[in-house]
Motif scaffolding. Structure first.
Motif, PDB file in Angstrom:
ATOM      1  N   ILE A   1     -14.753   2.154 -13.132  1.00 19.52           N
ATOM      2  CA  ILE A   1     -15.765   2.354 -14.330  1.00 19.52           C
ATOM      3  C   ILE A   1     -16.424   3.549 -14.309  1.00 19.52           C
ATOM      4  CG2 ILE A   1     -18.018   1.403 -15.574  1.00 19.52           C
ATOM      5  CD1 ILE A   1     -16.823  -1.685 -14.667  1.00 19.52           C
ATOM      6  N   TYR A   2     -16.735   4.468 -15.110  1.00 21.70           N
ATOM      7  CA  TYR A   2     -17.431   5.577 -15.077  1.00 21.70           C
ATOM      8  C   TYR A   2     -18.903   5.308 -15.609  1.00 21.70           C
ATOM      9  CZ  TYR A   2     -18.484  10.738 -15.459  1.00 21.70           C
ATOM     10  OH  TYR A   2     -19.158  11.909 -15.335  1.00 21.70           O
ATOM     11  N   ILE A   3     -19.876   5.098 -14.857  1.00 23.03           N
ATOM     12  CA  ILE A   3     -21.148   4.895 -15.145  1.00 23.03           C
ATOM     13  C   ILE A   3     -21.877   5.582 -16.239  1.00 23.03           C
ATOM     14  CG2 ILE A   3     -23.625   4.514 -14.458  1.00 23.03           C
ATOM     15  CD1 ILE A   3     -22.147   3.285 -11.910  1.00 23.03           C
ATOM     16  N   PRO A   4     -21.776   7.095 -16.183  1.00 23.89           N
ATOM     17  CA  PRO A   4     -22.441   7.794 -17.234  1.00 23.89           C
ATOM     18  C   PRO A   4     -21.981   7.738 -18.544  1.00 23.89           C
ATOM     19  CG  PRO A   4     -21.975   9.127 -15.042  1.00 23.89           C
ATOM     20  CD  PRO A   4     -21.439   7.906 -15.170  1.00 23.89           C
ATOM     21  N   GLU A   5     -20.534   7.312 -18.632  1.00 20.24           N
ATOM     22  CA  GLU A   5     -20.000   6.830 -19.852  1.00 20.24           C
ATOM     23  C   GLU A   5     -20.507   5.629 -20.583  1.00 20.24           C
ATOM     24  OE1 GLU A   5     -15.627   6.219 -21.905  1.00 20.24           O
ATOM     25  OE2 GLU A   5     -15.826   7.036 -19.935  1.00 20.24           O
ATOM     26  N   ILE A   6     -20.531   4.394 -19.559  1.00 21.26           N
ATOM     27  CA  ILE A   6     -21.007   3.178 -20.390  1.00 21.26           C
ATOM     28  C   ILE A   6     -22.759   3.360 -20.727  1.00 21.26           C
ATOM     29  CG2 ILE A   6     -19.413   1.962 -18.890  1.00 21.26           C
ATOM     30  CD1 ILE A   6     -21.732   1.254 -17.148  1.00 21.26           C
ATOM     31  N   ILE A   7     -23.376   4.204 -19.782  1.00 19.93           N
ATOM     32  CA  ILE A   7     -24.867   4.448 -20.405  1.00 19.93           C
ATOM     33  C   ILE A   7     -24.831   5.273 -21.658  1.00 19.93           C
ATOM     34  CG2 ILE A   7     -26.995   5.743 -19.573  1.00 19.93           C
ATOM     35  CD1 ILE A   7     -26.399   5.135 -16.527  1.00 19.93           C
TER      36      ILE A   7
ATOM     37  N   GLN B   1     -22.540   5.380 -24.072  1.00 16.60           N
ATOM     38  CA  GLN B   1     -22.222   4.379 -25.052  1.00 16.60           C
ATOM     39  C   GLN B   1     -23.303   3.073 -25.306  1.00 16.60           C
ATOM     40  OE1 GLN B   1     -19.426   4.682 -26.951  1.00 16.60           O
ATOM     41  NE2 GLN B   1     -18.754   6.628 -25.805  1.00 16.60           N
ATOM     42  N   GLU B   2     -24.380   3.296 -24.426  1.00 25.43           N
ATOM     43  CA  GLU B   2     -25.179   2.255 -24.723  1.00 25.43           C
ATOM     44  C   GLU B   2     -24.937   0.688 -24.339  1.00 25.43           C
ATOM     45  OE1 GLU B   2     -27.240   2.719 -28.544  1.00 25.43           O
ATOM     46  OE2 GLU B   2     -28.262   4.796 -27.883  1.00 25.43           O
ATOM     47  N   TYR B   3     -23.942   0.761 -23.267  1.00 33.46           N
ATOM     48  CA  TYR B   3     -23.238  -0.745 -23.040  1.00 33.46           C
ATOM     49  C   TYR B   3     -24.361  -1.313 -22.296  1.00 33.46           C
ATOM     50  CZ  TYR B   3     -18.822   0.684 -25.173  1.00 33.46           C
ATOM     51  OH  TYR B   3     -17.835   1.157 -25.747  1.00 33.46           O
ATOM     52  N   CYS B   4     -25.355  -0.517 -21.561  1.00 34.71           N
ATOM     53  CA  CYS B   4     -26.204  -1.025 -20.632  1.00 34.71           C
ATOM     54  C   CYS B   4     -27.426  -0.232 -20.663  1.00 34.71           C
ATOM     55  CB  CYS B   4     -25.558  -1.423 -19.130  1.00 34.71           C
ATOM     56  SG  CYS B   4     -25.161   0.417 -18.319  1.00 34.71           S
ATOM     57  N   GLU B   5     -28.469  -0.660 -19.869  1.00 30.34           N
ATOM     58  CA  GLU B   5     -29.626  -0.062 -19.768  1.00 30.34           C
ATOM     59  C   GLU B   5     -29.393   0.907 -18.606  1.00 30.34           C
ATOM     60  OE1 GLU B   5     -32.457  -0.051 -21.327  1.00 30.34           O
ATOM     61  OE2 GLU B   5     -31.687  -1.677 -22.536  1.00 30.34           O
ATOM     62  N   PRO B   6     -29.843   2.239 -18.583  1.00 28.71           N
ATOM     63  CA  PRO B   6     -29.619   3.146 -17.321  1.00 28.71           C
ATOM     64  C   PRO B   6     -30.336   2.795 -15.975  1.00 28.71           C
ATOM     65  CG  PRO B   6     -31.398   4.004 -19.014  1.00 28.71           C
ATOM     66  CD  PRO B   6     -30.933   2.648 -19.337  1.00 28.71           C
ATOM     67  N   SER B   7     -30.972   1.784 -15.809  1.00 33.98           N
ATOM     68  CA  SER B   7     -31.411   1.212 -14.761  1.00 33.98           C
ATOM     69  C   SER B   7     -30.720   0.548 -13.608  1.00 33.98           C
ATOM     70  CB  SER B   7     -32.733   0.408 -14.896  1.00 33.98           C
ATOM     71  OG  SER B   7     -32.282  -1.014 -15.559  1.00 33.98           O
ATOM     72  N   PRO B   8     -30.836   0.537 -12.388  1.00 37.81           N
ATOM     73  CA  PRO B   8     -29.953  -0.195 -11.638  1.00 37.81           C
ATOM     74  C   PRO B   8     -29.860  -1.580 -11.883  1.00 37.81           C
ATOM     75  CG  PRO B   8     -31.309   1.283 -10.389  1.00 37.81           C
ATOM     76  CD  PRO B   8     -31.952   1.396 -11.861  1.00 37.81           C
ATOM     77  N   GLU B   9     -30.866  -2.243 -12.264  1.00 35.22           N
ATOM     78  CA  GLU B   9     -30.672  -3.581 -12.648  1.00 35.22           C
ATOM     79  C   GLU B   9     -29.857  -3.735 -14.095  1.00 35.22           C
ATOM     80  OE1 GLU B   9     -33.532  -2.220 -12.487  1.00 35.22           O
ATOM     81  OE2 GLU B   9     -34.160  -2.823 -10.600  1.00 35.22           O
ATOM     82  N   GLY B  10     -30.048  -2.851 -15.076  1.00 35.87           N
ATOM     83  CA  GLY B  10     -29.084  -2.804 -15.990  1.00 35.87           C
ATOM     84  C   GLY B  10     -27.550  -2.578 -15.801  1.00 35.87           C
ATOM     85  N   ILE B  11     -27.406  -1.792 -15.144  1.00 37.86           N
ATOM     86  CA  ILE B  11     -25.999  -1.547 -14.726  1.00 37.86           C
ATOM     87  C   ILE B  11     -25.161  -2.495 -13.878  1.00 37.86           C
ATOM     88  CG2 ILE B  11     -24.437   0.082 -13.159  1.00 37.86           C
ATOM     89  CD1 ILE B  11     -26.588   2.295 -13.632  1.00 37.86           C
ATOM     90  N   CYS B  12     -26.173  -3.094 -12.925  1.00 33.79           N
ATOM     91  CA  CYS B  12     -25.591  -4.322 -12.263  1.00 33.79           C
ATOM     92  C   CYS B  12     -25.150  -5.506 -13.025  1.00 33.79           C
ATOM     93  CB  CYS B  12     -26.797  -4.707 -11.161  1.00 33.79           C
ATOM     94  SG  CYS B  12     -26.252  -6.215 -10.104  1.00 33.79           S
TER      95      CYS B  12
END
Length: 658
Positions: free
Chosen positions: A318-324, A326-337
């Protein structure tokens, strides 16, 4: 020679001229993942399934492609369990219906030299033929575990190369009815060395000349994928007379044979991959197989068999900048987790059922790996929450998540090592993915670093360091660095032996720099051969251990002294010579077939055929070992005719076998 991958009349293999062979490789018996105890028996569970498949399909023999064991010195309980399984499935009174035509002394690593099913004291029902890989490679000072199995009468070990300066490969010739097969083995050696030998036409294949129709099989355990320059064996550069190349070492499973075009010739590569996952990566996540190879005359059929006892393994990146973005998650560590947790629970776990076969011995807890590629440190999170949540549901709860930082735009080869040498060397380790062999990136980085930095080595050589690193990692040769250090210190002192120079610090440094320049100007191949010969020579390394370099250099008052270095003589593996022919008592064969003396043709590693027909005789030692039958029957004798080593064209009088 014609070959086929589709042949319906060979499916049952009941014909008296039909070979049935079970192919398997990279069993890695004894592999243990330190992160979990739940899958330490996986390798034996699957190995038992392989033996059961051999018995169920009534195969003539099992052919292994190396890495039977995960370690060159496996624990005693691993060896014991392997012996128990082989005795249970490979011993018995079932007759062996094929003949072994090659002189065993020229091709097998056993004493007395004979194939195990011809031992009158052992009843072999399913013979096993195997080469060694990089994991069970017998380093210079160890007896291979495979040699122990040979002495126990359980396997036939071939492809062991006594001389690594020039490789001459004698085939195992087997006959069943009217069908002949020739099996060539190249056990693991360093890819760079083997690649250089191929390029220099110093790999010679001996071919049976008086057999008109023969299926030629090469069993090889080397890198196929290209990691570095000369760090692999190109799959389209092998000699064209092969029909099948059985490729070990690569763990990714490719179920169907691949057709490779080599100029005028074609051959098929069978890359089964490992039978157990030893790393959690994308290549290991593919469905694993063994294969049933059926040969009759000049036709062959390969049937992949899906293994039923493999632990499910799922791998995602999973490429984290991409999911951020695409607004699939919040950019915070908690949102990514939270996003990753949801992905594991609702996307990955439902896929596990696709890997469940229903076999009673299949482990149910899956291996799951999510590689998270991040761009900024703020995108990382504490993985302990996910470890606790899935600790009872996965086999690797401690390393479900791995973080990898986004690679810089410039790759390693374009980096400027002069700017920050420490960071550059660290990048060698950091940028390599866990599913790759990390030694290649490290070796390239070390070489590049010392090529471009002002901090030059004065005594040690980069080639020596890299070869020691390769031995330490791949063959568990823990003393390789110490031997290289002692050898090259002694070599430097020998440079000053007998010379009378003024050893003040400045003069001494200048002399060392001049000597290093001289060594650098020499042929790198010569330097590598010297290092490899020394590391291969047990006696020379023992002398190095015993030698105490106690010479003291006094710089005070510009004193003139004489530096005397201890001398060592490295014989090298190649200088020991081959084993002479031994007088052997006739043995009884239990009626398993007559021996035929063979004529052979010499073919080098050069794939392109030449027009020359010049010929020369193969060495008498090879002749005697290759043509002498292991069991003397009658007065059958024949001469051996060889073709010059630079010639790869088959003679017209043996064209019927092509």
């Amino acid at each position: 020679m014609s070959s086929s991958t589709q042949s319906t009349d060979m499916e049952n293999g009941s014909d008296e001229s039909t070979f049935k062979i079970l192919l398997a490789t990279d069993c890695h018996l004894g592999y243990e993942d330190s992160t979990s105890k739940s899958h330490r028996k996986d390798s034996f569970t699957t190995f038992e399934e392989i033996l059961q498949l051999a018995s169920k399909n009534n195969v003539d023999f099992i052919l292994l492609g190396g890495d039977l064991f995960h370690d060159c010195k496996p624990p005693q309980n691993v060896i014991l369990q392997c012996i128990k399984m082989m005795k249970e499935y490979c011993l018995g009174s079932r007759p062996i219906n094929f003949q072994f035509l090659t002189d065993p002394e020229s091709v097998l690593s056993s004493y007395p030299p004979r194939v195990n099913y011809e031992d009158p004291d052992i009843n072999i029902a399913i013979p096993i033929f195997t080469i060694h890989g990089n994991h069970d490679n017998p380093s210079f000072e160890y007896t291979s575990t495979l040699d122990i199995l040979v002495a126990s009468g359980l396997i036939n070990y071939f492809g062991k190369l006594p001389d690594l300066n020039k490789i001459t490969i004698v085939p195992i010739i087997l006959k069943k009815g009217n069908t002949h097969i020739a099996i060539y083995g190249i056990s693991y050696i360093g890819e760079q060395r083997l690649s250089r030998l191929f390029n220099q036409e110093r790999v010679v294949f001996l071919r049976p000349k008086n057999i008109k129709n023969c299926i030629n099989i090469l069993v090889i355990h080397q890198n196929r994928a290209k990691h570095t320059r000369n760090g692999n064996i190109p799959d389209d550069k092998l000699p064209g007379f092969f029909d099948i190349v059985f490729w070990g070492h690569e763990h990714e499973c490719i179920a169907e044979p691949e057709l490779i075009s080599n100029g005028e010739d074609e051959y098929h590569i069978i890359q089964q991959g490992s039978s157990v996952a030893t790393s959690i990566c994308e290549g290991e996540a593919k469905i694993k197989h063994v294969g049933l190879l059926t040969i009759k005359g000049t036709s062959w059929n390969y049937k992949p068999i899906k293994l039923q006892t493999i632990r499910p393994l799922l791998y995602e990146s999973i490429y984290i900048p991409e999911i951020i973005n695409q607004e699939y998650c919040e950019p915070s560590p908690e949102g990514i987790c939270e996003y990753v947790d949801d992905y594991i629970e609702n996307t990955m776990f439902p896929q596990v059922k696709n890997y469940i076969t229903g076999h009673p011995e299949q482990p149910q807890e899956p291996l799951i790996r999510v590689k998270l590629v991040y761009a900024e440190d703020s995108q990382k999170f504490d993985t302990m929450q996910l470890t606790r949540k899935y600790c009872d549901r996965v086999a690797n709860p401690k390393d479900i998540i791995v973080f990898r930082k986004k690679k810089p735009t410039d790759n390693l080869n374009r980096m400027n090592f002069d700017g920050d040498a420490a960071a550059a060397l660290a990048e060698c380790f950091r940028q390599n993915e866990p599913d790759q062999d990390w030694t290649y990136a490290v070796q390239n980085g070390i070489q590049k670093f010392f090529e471009t930095t002002d901090n030059k080595l004065r005594v040690l050589s980069v080639l020596g360091m890299n070869e020691a690193l390769d031995r330490c990692i791949k063959t568990m040769d823990d003393d390789a660095f110490a031997s290289i250090l002692q050898h090259q210190i002694g070599k430097t002192i020998n440079y000053f032996k007998g010379r009378t120079i003024q050893l003040n610090p400045e003069v001494y440094r200048e002399e060392i720099i001049a000597y290093q320049r001289q060594r650098t100007a020499d042929n790198a191949d010569d330097e590598m051969r010297e290092v490899q010969t020394m590391l291969d020579d047990r006696d020379a390394r023992e002398k190095l251990k015993e030698t105490q370099i106690s010479n003291q250099i006094d710089y005070d008052n510009d004193e003139v002294i004489e530096v005397i270095a201890p001398t060592t003589k490295a014989r090298g593996r190649g200088s020991r010579g081959g084993r002479g022919s031994r007088a052997r008592k006739p043995t009884t064969s239990r009626g398993r077939g007559e021996k035929n003396a063979l004529d052979i043709t010499t073919i080098t590693s050069t794939p392109k055929k030449a027009a020359s027909t010049s010929s020369t005789k193969v060495t008498k030692a090879v002749q005697d070992r290759f043509t002498q039958p292991s069991i003397k029957r009658g007065n059958t004798r024949s001469s051996l005719i060889g073709i010059h080593a630079s010639q790869s064209q088959r003679l017209s009088d043996s064209s019927d076998s092509d």
